[in-house]
Design a protein around this motif. Structure first.
Motif, short mmCIF file in Angstrom:
data_model
loop_
_atom_site.label_atom_id
_atom_site.label_comp_id
_atom_site.label_asym_id
_atom_site.label_seq_id
_atom_site.Cartn_x
_atom_site.Cartn_y
_atom_site.Cartn_z
N THR A 158 0.81 -1.22 0.00
CA THR A 158 0.00 0.00 0.00
C THR A 158 0.85 1.28 0.00
O THR A 158 0.31 2.36 -0.16
N SER A 159 2.15 1.14 0.18
CA SER A 159 2.98 2.35 0.25
C SER A 159 3.15 2.99 -1.13
O SER A 159 3.60 2.33 -2.08
N PRO A 160 2.81 4.28 -1.25
CA PRO A 160 2.99 4.94 -2.55
C PRO A 160 4.46 5.05 -2.96
O PRO A 160 4.79 5.05 -4.15
N PHE A 161 5.36 5.15 -1.97
CA PHE A 161 6.78 5.24 -2.31
C PHE A 161 7.29 3.89 -2.80
O PHE A 161 8.15 3.81 -3.68
N VAL A 162 6.76 2.82 -2.22
CA VAL A 162 7.11 1.48 -2.71
C VAL A 162 6.55 1.29 -4.12
O VAL A 162 7.21 0.75 -5.01
N GLY A 221 13.92 3.96 9.86
CA GLY A 221 12.77 3.06 10.00
C GLY A 221 11.74 3.26 8.91
O GLY A 221 10.55 2.99 9.11
N LYS A 222 12.18 3.76 7.75
CA LYS A 222 11.25 4.03 6.65
C LYS A 222 11.50 3.07 5.50
O LYS A 222 12.63 2.61 5.28
N TYR A 223 10.48 2.83 4.77
CA TYR A 223 10.57 2.02 3.56
C TYR A 223 9.92 2.79 2.41
O TYR A 223 9.13 3.72 2.69
N PRO A 224 10.27 2.50 1.18
CA PRO A 224 11.08 1.38 0.67
C PRO A 224 12.56 1.48 1.05
O PRO A 224 13.12 2.57 1.13
N TYR A 264 18.27 3.68 0.30
CA TYR A 264 17.02 4.39 0.51
C TYR A 264 17.32 5.84 0.24
O TYR A 264 18.50 6.22 0.18
N ASP A 265 16.35 6.77 -0.06
CA ASP A 265 14.93 6.51 -0.12
C ASP A 265 14.49 6.19 -1.55
O ASP A 265 15.35 5.87 -2.37
N SER A 266 13.19 6.36 -1.85
CA SER A 266 12.70 5.90 -3.15
C SER A 266 13.41 6.59 -4.32
O SER A 266 13.67 5.95 -5.35
N SER A 267 13.74 7.87 -4.17
CA SER A 267 14.39 8.58 -5.28
C SER A 267 15.82 8.08 -5.50
O SER A 267 16.29 8.02 -6.63
N ILE A 326 -2.70 11.52 7.67
CA ILE A 326 -3.12 10.18 8.10
C ILE A 326 -2.55 9.85 9.49
O ILE A 326 -3.26 9.36 10.35
N TYR A 327 -1.26 10.17 9.69
CA TYR A 327 -0.65 9.87 10.99
C TYR A 327 -1.29 10.70 12.11
O TYR A 327 -1.47 10.21 13.23
N GLU A 328 -1.64 11.96 11.79
CA GLU A 328 -2.29 12.81 12.81
C GLU A 328 -3.60 12.15 13.25
O GLU A 328 -3.95 12.16 14.43
N1 LIG Z 1 11.28 10.07 1.37
C1 LIG Z 1 11.02 8.67 1.62
C2 LIG Z 1 9.68 8.50 2.32
C3 LIG Z 1 9.40 7.08 2.72
C4 LIG Z 1 8.19 6.98 3.65
O1 LIG Z 1 7.75 7.96 4.26
N2 LIG Z 1 7.66 5.76 3.78
C5 LIG Z 1 6.56 5.52 4.67
C6 LIG Z 1 5.66 4.41 4.10
S1 LIG Z 1 4.81 4.99 2.67
C7 LIG Z 1 7.12 5.04 5.99
O2 LIG Z 1 8.18 4.46 6.03
N3 LIG Z 1 6.38 5.29 7.09
C8 LIG Z 1 6.79 4.85 8.40
C9 LIG Z 1 7.50 5.95 9.14
O3 LIG Z 1 7.54 7.10 8.67
O4 LIG Z 1 8.00 5.67 10.23
C10 LIG Z 1 11.06 7.89 0.30
O5 LIG Z 1 10.91 8.52 -0.77
O6 LIG Z 1 11.32 6.67 0.30
#
Ligand SMILES: N[C@@H](CCC(=O)N[C@@H](CS)C(=O)NCC(=O)O)C(=O)O
Length: 211
Positions: free
Chosen positions: A15-19, A56-59, A70-73, A117-119
């Protein structure tokens, strides 16, 4: 010994848009068979994601030797290196800077939407800050307005069109703003791009997929 192509692991969620951005890039560059998706739970302290990417972020893409990218770019640029092409983003020049700026604008839509969404997710009902929500929603609307007045070519796949399509797909799924009421150009652009670039619909998360 024949040379074995390197295989990668993508710490991800469908579901992750960055993934989705990375999956689209992999597909467009013909690298999808060299990437294994391994689901991640960013909220789980035991998930190795936190050592793979301290943020702790993905992708988060893992090379065969364990190196994390990382990150997606950055992953996009790495996959271009692997594929030996710069068809999604030029390697240098002023065009590259203009495109990078537009990719950050698309990413920023997702970042601001994630804040909304997180808020909502991390605050009890009634304790969310409406001021903060409005502040983030206004970022999304301004960024959409900038794209509305300078739409990418819907018949061309590059880093900007991929990023924008993933941002709009995310807004449709999570609905942090009612974007479709305000941006007819973008509403028309998305299906035209999807028709041109099959990787967009092929990377859509199943509706049954949990957050
Ligand atoms: N700038 C990062 C943003 C990645 C990002 O925010 N991923 C979200 C999932 S869509 C995530 O890891 N959320 C969990 C968190 O922020 O701890 C990228 O382009 O990869």
């Amino acid at each position: 010994m024949p040379h074995q192509p390197e295989h990668f692991v993508l710490r991800s969620s469908l579901t992750s848009p960055f993934v989705r951005k990375v999956r689209m890039v992999a597909q467009v560059l013909g690298l999808q068979d060299r990437i294994t998706l391994v689901p991640t739970d960013a909220a789980d302290p035991a998930d190795p994601l936190r050592t793979q990417n301290p943020l702790g972020k993905y992708p988060c893409l893992l090379r065969a030797d364990g190196t994390a990218i990382y990150d997606s770019s950055v992953i996009l640029e790495f996959l271009q290196e692997v594929a030996g092409t710069d068809r999604l983003l030029p390697a240098r020049g002023v065009d590259r800077i203009a495109m990078l700026t537009r990719t950050r604008l698309a990413d920023g839509i997702i970042d601001a939407g994630a804040q909304v969404i997180y808020e909502t997710r991390y605050h009890e009902d009634g304790t969310q800050s409406e001021r903060w929500l409005d502040y983030q929603r206004e970022k999304i609307l301004r960024a959409l307005s900038a794209f509305e007045s300078a739409l990418p070519d819907p018949t061309h796949t590059d880093a900007v069109s991929i990023g924008l399509a993933c941002a709009l797909g995310f807004l449709d799924r999570r609905k942090p703003v009612a974007w479709r009421e305000h941006f007819p150009g973008l509403v028309a652009w998305l299906p035209r791009f999807a028709q041109h670039e099959p990787a967009f619909n092929q990377t859509r998360a199943p509706d049954t997929q949990p957050a």
